[in-house]
Every structure is written in structure tokens, then in C-alpha cells.
Design a protein around this motif. Structure first.
Motif, PDB file in Angstrom:
ATOM      1  N   SER A 274       0.794  -1.224   0.000  1.00 13.71           N
ATOM      2  CA  SER A 274       0.000   0.000   0.000  1.00 13.71           C
ATOM      3  C   SER A 274       0.828   1.277   0.000  1.00 13.71           C
ATOM      4  N   GLU A 275       1.973   1.307   0.680  1.00 16.88           N
ATOM      5  CA  GLU A 275       2.736   2.547   0.780  1.00 16.88           C
ATOM      6  C   GLU A 275       3.189   3.026  -0.596  1.00 16.88           C
ATOM      7  N   GLU A 276       3.808   2.152  -1.364  1.00 21.66           N
ATOM      8  CA  GLU A 276       4.314   2.545  -2.682  1.00 21.66           C
ATOM      9  C   GLU A 276       3.178   2.898  -3.637  1.00 21.66           C
ATOM     10  N   ILE A 277       2.131   2.079  -3.649  1.00 24.27           N
ATOM     11  CA  ILE A 277       1.027   2.281  -4.593  1.00 24.27           C
ATOM     12  C   ILE A 277       0.250   3.556  -4.279  1.00 24.27           C
ATOM     13  N   LEU A 278      -0.072   3.787  -3.015  1.00 22.48           N
ATOM     14  CA  LEU A 278      -0.870   4.953  -2.672  1.00 22.48           C
ATOM     15  C   LEU A 278      -0.054   6.233  -2.726  1.00 22.48           C
ATOM     16  N   ASP A 279       1.234   6.149  -2.436  1.00 22.42           N
ATOM     17  CA  ASP A 279       2.094   7.325  -2.572  1.00 22.42           C
ATOM     18  C   ASP A 279       2.107   7.798  -4.027  1.00 22.42           C
ATOM     19  N   LYS A 280       2.236   6.870  -4.946  1.00 22.53           N
ATOM     20  CA  LYS A 280       2.237   7.209  -6.376  1.00 22.53           C
ATOM     21  C   LYS A 280       0.866   7.710  -6.811  1.00 22.53           C
ATOM     22  N   TYR A 281      -0.183   7.093  -6.315  1.00 28.32           N
ATOM     23  CA  TYR A 281      -1.539   7.474  -6.691  1.00 28.32           C
ATOM     24  C   TYR A 281      -1.842   8.911  -6.280  1.00 28.32           C
ATOM     25  N   PHE A 282      -1.626   9.252  -5.028  1.00 29.50           N
ATOM     26  CA  PHE A 282      -1.965  10.595  -4.555  1.00 29.50           C
ATOM     27  C   PHE A 282      -1.028  11.655  -5.124  1.00 29.50           C
TER      28      PHE A 282
END
Length: 291
Positions: A274-282
């Protein structure tokens, strides 16, 4: 058909209001977020025109042609073919019309096309069954020993981006993944705090534990970040109708789902990713909060 056009207008307002609100407060760029309104609502509105138009012609026994849209110039490549009514073939029309449009008429099959806030689904097994760009399911949950409700009851606030964490029983393999999510909420450099923390995100944790079981587990050091930043809801329904089943969550890996203020799914990830994916998303559409 009911007030189908009126419902669409309400969804138009819900879609654009939170986007303008973020941009007006300098929390997102209008040049990035603004175009998503047209990308999402134009196709949906035209689907309504064609679906309701088909049914109206059936009711009125009319062969009047449906509205025609230029798919090339209007960016409507995904516009479905309309079902044409032929007078005298009522049963054939009803069977085809409701077979094709039943879910759309119920409001549960109105997906938005991929864009900066509804990213294309990544290869492999998705973390949850509701894919990016669809309305988030609304299962029933326990809020306290004396109060039950629905997930939407916990997703309030037109200016809040909702993070729904599916935590299973808080033990075993999922506990390690939850510790990583807990660290995100505790770290001042994470996306969570970069984009506003509790002032911008409404975070809900859904667990299969009961309240007396969850309290000591969430008070332990690795998970205290969850306790301090999440509202805890209890998934105590029967296994075939609980929230984890509704979202088809892998109990060993858990999941985190981004639910937009208008209650559409924006992104999802397994807890351990979640950290990598959501950091990129936001980072793709939010602006950092000024310190």
C-alpha cells in the motif's frame, strides 16, 4: 425508470463539488483534476440518455430515432450500443433491455473510465473485487455493541478522502502487513501526512474481531498507529454476507481501498504494497499541505 435524470444531476454535483473544493483550497491542481469531471460524467450522462430513451420509445410505442452522439469527437468510445424498440416485439425488447441494463438501472453498474483518479487495474489478482472507477459497495457493519449501520455511515464529509482498511482478524500473516500500514500513519513523511493527515483523510479499519478482541491487539506497539488514526468497525455479519466477502478480500493479505468523497473507488492495494502504490496514486493529483 423513475427520476433517472434527476439522480444523474445529483451525481454530477457530487462528482464536481469535491474536486472544485480541493482545487479552491490549493490542495489539488485544477488543470489535473478538473478534466476528470468531463471524462467521467459525459459518458455516464449519454448512457442515461440512450437507455432512458430506448425505454421511453417502448412505453410510447414509438420508432422515433434515438439521440446520436459522435463517438470520435465526443470521446465516447465506450458508449454502449442502444437497444432499439420495434413496435410489436414487446417481449423481445423487455428481455434484451433489462438483461443488458438491469444493473445500470439499479445504479450499481456505472463505471468511470480510467483517468488520473481511477487508475487502470494492475495485472494479476486485484486486492478487492470492486475495481477502480465503480461505486464502492455499502455492506452492513457493527459500529459498537449497541449500534449497527452501513459503511457509508462512516464515510462522511464532502472534503474527505476515505481510506478503508480491511484487517481480517488482526492476527497471523495479516498482522505483519498491518504493521506496515500502521507505520504509514505514524510517519510524518508518509503520503498520509504529506497530504493533510486527519484533516484530509477519513480512515476506517474493518476487522473480523469483536470489540473486546480488537482492543488489546490494536494497543500493541506495531498497530498503535492504526488505533490512533482509524475509526474501528466490526465485521460481525455471517461469512457469506460480511464486508470482507462483499469486497472479496484475501484474509492473509488484507487490503486498503481509496474511496473518493463521492463514494467511487479510486484505487486499492494489498496492505503490504500500500505505501508505494498509494504514494504514487496521490502524488498524481494532490498537492502537499503547506507546513
Amino acid at each position: 425508470m423513475g427520476a433517472f435524470g434527476l439522480n444523474a444531476s445529483i451525481m454530477d454535483a457530487a462528482n464536481v463539488a469535491w474536486k472544485i473544493g480541493l482545487c479552491a483550497r490549493n490542495l489539488a491542481q485544477l488543470s489535473t483534476l478538473g478534466p476528470t469531471y468531463d471524462q467521467e460524467r459525459r459518458l455516464h450522462a449519454n448512457c442515461i440518455i440512450r437507455v432512458s430513451g430506448s425505454y421511453l420509445r417502448f412505453v410510447c410505442n414509438s420508432e422515433f430515432p434515438l439521440a446520436s452522439f459522435d463517438k470520435a469527437t465526443a470521446n465516447l468510445a465506450n458508449l454502449p450500443d442502444a437497444i432499439t424498440y420495434t413496435p410489436g416485439k414487446d417481449l423481445e425488447f423487455i428481455r434484451e433491455f433489462f438483461g443488458k441494463n438491469g444493473h445500470f438501472l439499479l445504479g450499481v453498474d456505472a463505471p468511470y473510465q480510467a483517468n488520473i483518479i481511477n487508475l487502470p487495474v494492475r495485472p494479476g489478482r486485484p486486492p478487492v473485487s470492486p475495481l477502480n472507477g465503480v461505486r464502492a459497495p455499502n455492506p452492513r457493519l457493527c459500529f459498537s455493541p449497541s449500534n449497527t449501520g452501513y459503511l457509508y455511515d462512516a464515510l462522511l464529509g464532502a472534503d474527505r478522502i476515505h481510506l478503508v482498511v480491511f484487517a481480517s482478524d488482526l492476527q497471523g500473516p495479516v498482522a505483519e502487513a498491518l504493521a506496515k500500514v500502521s507505520a504509514i500513519f505514524s510517519s510524518p513523511s508518509s503520503f498520509y501526512h504529506t497530504y493533510g493527515g486527519q484533516s484530509r483523510f477519513n480512515t476506517v479499519l474493518i476487522t473480523k474481531c469483536l470489540e473486546f478482541e480488537a482492543a488489546p491487539l490494536l494497543s500493541s506497539s506495531p498497530l498503535v498507529g492504526l488505533k490512533d488514526n482509524c475509526r474501528i468497525l466490526y465485521d460481525d455479519r455471517a461469512p457469506d454476507e460480511d464486508a470482507h466477502t462483499c469486497y472479496e478480500v484475501d484474509h492473509a493479505r488484507g487490503a486498503i481501498v481509496v474511496v473518493r468523497p463521492d463514494l467511487w473507488v479510486g484505487e486499492s492495494a494489498f496492505l503490504d504494497e500500500s505505501e508505494e502504490i498509494l504514494d504514487k496514486y496521490f502524488a498524481g493529483w494532490l498537492l502537499p499541505v503547506s507546513k
